[in-house]
Design a protein around this motif. Structure first.
Motif, PDB file in Angstrom:
ATOM      1  N   HIS A  75       0.814  -1.220   0.000  1.00 50.90           N
ATOM      2  CA  HIS A  75       0.000   0.000   0.000  1.00 50.90           C
ATOM      3  C   HIS A  75       0.852   1.276   0.000  1.00 50.90           C
ATOM      4  O   HIS A  75       0.323   2.368  -0.098  1.00 50.90           O
ATOM      5  CB  HIS A  75      -0.953   0.001   1.204  1.00 50.90           C
ATOM      6  CG  HIS A  75      -0.256  -0.035   2.521  1.00 50.90           C
ATOM      7  ND1 HIS A  75       0.087  -1.212   3.162  1.00 50.90           N
ATOM      8  CD2 HIS A  75       0.191   0.957   3.321  1.00 50.90           C
ATOM      9  CE1 HIS A  75       0.713  -0.914   4.295  1.00 50.90           C
ATOM     10  NE2 HIS A  75       0.787   0.378   4.415  1.00 50.90           N
ATOM     11  N   THR A  76       2.190   1.119   0.102  1.00 51.74           N
ATOM     12  CA  THR A  76       3.053   2.288  -0.048  1.00 51.74           C
ATOM     13  C   THR A  76       3.618   2.363  -1.472  1.00 51.74           C
ATOM     14  O   THR A  76       4.392   3.261  -1.788  1.00 51.74           O
ATOM     15  CB  THR A  76       4.240   2.255   0.948  1.00 51.74           C
ATOM     16  OG1 THR A  76       5.132   1.190   0.574  1.00 51.74           O
ATOM     17  CG2 THR A  76       3.770   2.038   2.376  1.00 51.74           C
ATOM     18  N   THR A  97     -11.575  -3.241  -1.135  1.00 56.64           N
ATOM     19  CA  THR A  97     -11.925  -2.121  -0.253  1.00 56.64           C
ATOM     20  C   THR A  97     -13.350  -1.625  -0.474  1.00 56.64           C
ATOM     21  O   THR A  97     -13.910  -0.987   0.403  1.00 56.64           O
ATOM     22  CB  THR A  97     -10.957  -0.929  -0.443  1.00 56.64           C
ATOM     23  OG1 THR A  97     -11.110  -0.429  -1.775  1.00 56.64           O
ATOM     24  CG2 THR A  97      -9.519  -1.341  -0.215  1.00 56.64           C
ATOM     25  N   ALA A 142      -4.050   2.062   1.210  1.00 62.40           N
ATOM     26  CA  ALA A 142      -3.372   2.679   2.358  1.00 62.40           C
ATOM     27  C   ALA A 142      -4.378   3.232   3.362  1.00 62.40           C
ATOM     28  O   ALA A 142      -4.291   2.973   4.561  1.00 62.40           O
ATOM     29  CB  ALA A 142      -2.427   3.776   1.880  1.00 62.40           C
ATOM     30  N   ASP A 143      -5.349   3.984   2.873  1.00 55.01           N
ATOM     31  CA  ASP A 143      -6.364   4.542   3.761  1.00 55.01           C
ATOM     32  C   ASP A 143      -7.182   3.440   4.418  1.00 55.01           C
ATOM     33  O   ASP A 143      -7.560   3.526   5.575  1.00 55.01           O
ATOM     34  CB  ASP A 143      -7.323   5.452   2.970  1.00 55.01           C
ATOM     35  CG  ASP A 143      -6.664   6.763   2.603  1.00 55.01           C
ATOM     36  OD1 ASP A 143      -5.639   7.093   3.229  1.00 55.01           O
ATOM     37  OD2 ASP A 143      -7.165   7.445   1.688  1.00 55.01           O
ATOM     38  N   TYR A 144      -7.473   2.410   3.626  1.00 52.89           N
ATOM     39  CA  TYR A 144      -8.377   1.361   4.076  1.00 52.89           C
ATOM     40  C   TYR A 144      -7.754   0.502   5.178  1.00 52.89           C
ATOM     41  O   TYR A 144      -8.351   0.305   6.238  1.00 52.89           O
ATOM     42  CB  TYR A 144      -8.756   0.495   2.877  1.00 52.89           C
ATOM     43  CG  TYR A 144      -9.869  -0.484   3.138  1.00 52.89           C
ATOM     44  CD1 TYR A 144     -11.192  -0.065   3.223  1.00 52.89           C
ATOM     45  CD2 TYR A 144      -9.601  -1.846   3.288  1.00 52.89           C
ATOM     46  CE1 TYR A 144     -12.214  -0.971   3.451  1.00 52.89           C
ATOM     47  CE2 TYR A 144     -10.627  -2.757   3.508  1.00 52.89           C
ATOM     48  CZ  TYR A 144     -11.921  -2.314   3.587  1.00 52.89           C
ATOM     49  OH  TYR A 144     -12.930  -3.210   3.811  1.00 52.89           O
ATOM     50  N   VAL A 145      -6.548  -0.012   4.945  1.00 53.06           N
ATOM     51  CA  VAL A 145      -5.948  -0.930   5.931  1.00 53.06           C
ATOM     52  C   VAL A 145      -5.654  -0.217   7.249  1.00 53.06           C
ATOM     53  O   VAL A 145      -5.772  -0.811   8.321  1.00 53.06           O
ATOM     54  CB  VAL A 145      -4.663  -1.634   5.403  1.00 53.06           C
ATOM     55  CG1 VAL A 145      -5.011  -2.604   4.298  1.00 53.06           C
ATOM     56  CG2 VAL A 145      -3.600  -0.637   4.957  1.00 53.06           C
ATOM     57  N   ALA A 146      -5.303   1.071   7.157  1.00 51.91           N
ATOM     58  CA  ALA A 146      -4.977   1.821   8.379  1.00 51.91           C
ATOM     59  C   ALA A 146      -6.179   1.901   9.306  1.00 51.91           C
ATOM     60  O   ALA A 146      -6.031   2.038  10.525  1.00 51.91           O
ATOM     61  CB  ALA A 146      -4.484   3.221   8.015  1.00 51.91           C
ATOM     62  N   ALA A 147      -7.375   1.810   8.744  1.00 56.06           N
ATOM     63  CA  ALA A 147      -8.582   1.891   9.559  1.00 56.06           C
ATOM     64  C   ALA A 147      -8.777   0.630  10.416  1.00 56.06           C
ATOM     65  O   ALA A 147      -9.504   0.658  11.400  1.00 56.06           O
ATOM     66  CB  ALA A 147      -9.804   2.102   8.674  1.00 56.06           C
ATOM     67  N   HIS A 149      -6.002  -1.809  11.363  1.00 58.56           N
ATOM     68  CA  HIS A 149      -4.887  -2.138  12.253  1.00 58.56           C
ATOM     69  C   HIS A 149      -3.664  -1.328  11.815  1.00 58.56           C
ATOM     70  O   HIS A 149      -3.401  -1.245  10.611  1.00 58.56           O
ATOM     71  CB  HIS A 149      -4.586  -3.643  12.178  1.00 58.56           C
ATOM     72  CG  HIS A 149      -3.690  -4.130  13.279  1.00 58.56           C
ATOM     73  ND1 HIS A 149      -2.316  -4.031  13.211  1.00 58.56           N
ATOM     74  CD2 HIS A 149      -3.965  -4.688  14.479  1.00 58.56           C
ATOM     75  CE1 HIS A 149      -1.791  -4.528  14.319  1.00 58.56           C
ATOM     76  NE2 HIS A 149      -2.769  -4.934  15.107  1.00 58.56           N
ATOM     77  N   PRO A 150      -2.923  -0.780  12.780  1.00 62.52           N
ATOM     78  CA  PRO A 150      -1.771   0.058  12.391  1.00 62.52           C
ATOM     79  C   PRO A 150      -0.699  -0.701  11.608  1.00 62.52           C
ATOM     80  O   PRO A 150       0.033  -0.094  10.831  1.00 62.52           O
ATOM     81  CB  PRO A 150      -1.208   0.546  13.741  1.00 62.52           C
ATOM     82  CG  PRO A 150      -1.868  -0.278  14.791  1.00 62.52           C
ATOM     83  CD  PRO A 150      -3.161  -0.771  14.226  1.00 62.52           C
ATOM     84  N   ARG A 151      -0.629  -2.024  11.788  1.00 58.12           N
ATOM     85  CA  ARG A 151       0.398  -2.785  11.059  1.00 58.12           C
ATOM     86  C   ARG A 151      -0.163  -3.518   9.849  1.00 58.12           C
ATOM     87  O   ARG A 151       0.559  -4.284   9.204  1.00 58.12           O
ATOM     88  CB  ARG A 151       1.079  -3.789  11.996  1.00 58.12           C
ATOM     89  CG  ARG A 151       1.970  -3.136  13.054  1.00 58.12           C
ATOM     90  CD  ARG A 151       2.848  -4.164  13.765  1.00 58.12           C
ATOM     91  NE  ARG A 151       2.083  -5.132  14.543  1.00 58.12           N
ATOM     92  CZ  ARG A 151       1.935  -6.413  14.216  1.00 58.12           C
ATOM     93  NH1 ARG A 151       2.505  -6.898  13.148  1.00 58.12           N
ATOM     94  NH2 ARG A 151       1.226  -7.213  14.986  1.00 58.12           N
TER      95      ARG A 151
END
Ligand code: NI
Length: 229
Positions: A75-76, A97, A142-147, A149-151
């Motif tokens: 995602h980066t 997503t 990137a936006d989605y996974v951060a919602a 879990h931080p890792r």
């Protein structure tokens, strides 16, 4: 009293010996005896603990190999392969997503299972592999996974790269169009895969597995994989 202890010790030895023998007989050619033994131990102490009927961990049927190498983009925007995850374990979910309900539920379960594992969770990376690479760009992921879990790591790729990894995990997915909606959706299978450092799937969790059940099964597999001695 002493006799009871002695009998228990003998029974334990017989059980461990039996598992060792079972591992020796049933191990697949790619597996070392130690790995086979560890996974049989896990199947006794980790996986087969009381499972709720709605979902739970499944031991892979003998001879079925899932998982393996992949080439994707995270995602980066960084290209990644299985080797980038060889330091630890992964809990992998294939989804997208734009999914209205099932994907968020299952990704939430992964996050809750990791929370329940506390310090043990440090070696487990939660991973979402998109089966909708057309819309799931790295930035979208990137936006989605951060919602969740931080890792959590989001992975996507070309249509061919995604098809290749889905084949290795025997994931079903197909584009579907609801006539009442302008946007298409995706039909897809919905399992969570516990993947070892070698890239092989060790356990599969059915939809609606309780986070505590998942946490216990993952811990069982982590313990079983610890070097003995
Ligand atoms: Ni979904």
């Amino acid at each position: 009293m002493l006799r009871i202890i002695r009998y228990s010790a003998v029974a334990l030895l017989l059980m461990v010996g039996g598992l060792w023998g079972w591992a020796w007989v049933t191990k697949s050619p790619q597996e070392t005896l130690a790995e086979a033994f560890a996974s049989r131990i896990a199947s006794v102490f980790g996986q087969d603990m009381a499972l709720p009927s709605a979902g739970g961990g499944m031991q892979l049927p003998m001879g079925i190999e899932l998982g393996g190498p992949f080439d994707l983009v995270d995602h980066t925007g960084r290209p990644v392969t299985q080797a980038d995850f060889a330091d630890g374990w992964m809990l992998v979910y294939f989804g997208f997503t734009f999914c209205p309900d099932v994907c968020p539920t299952e990704l939430g379960t992964i996050a809750a299972a990791l929370d329940a594992m506390e310090a043990d969770a440090a070696v487990v990376t939660p991973v979402l592999i998109s089966i909708d690479p057309e819309r799931d760009t790295p930035a979208q992921l990137a936006d989605y996974v951060a919602a969740f879990h931080p890792r959590m790591v989001g992975l996507t790729g070309t249509a061919d790269q995604v098809a290749a990894v889905a084949r290795r995990y025997r994931v079903y997915y197909a584009r579907a169009q609801n006539p009442e909606m302008t946007e298409y959706t995706m039909d897809h299978s919905s399992f969570i895969y516990l993947v070892g450092p070698d890239g092989r799937v060790r356990s599969i969790f059915r939809p609606e597995t309780a986070p505590e059940t998942m946490a216990a099964a993952v811990r069982g597999q982590l313990r079983a994989a610890l070097p003995r001695g």
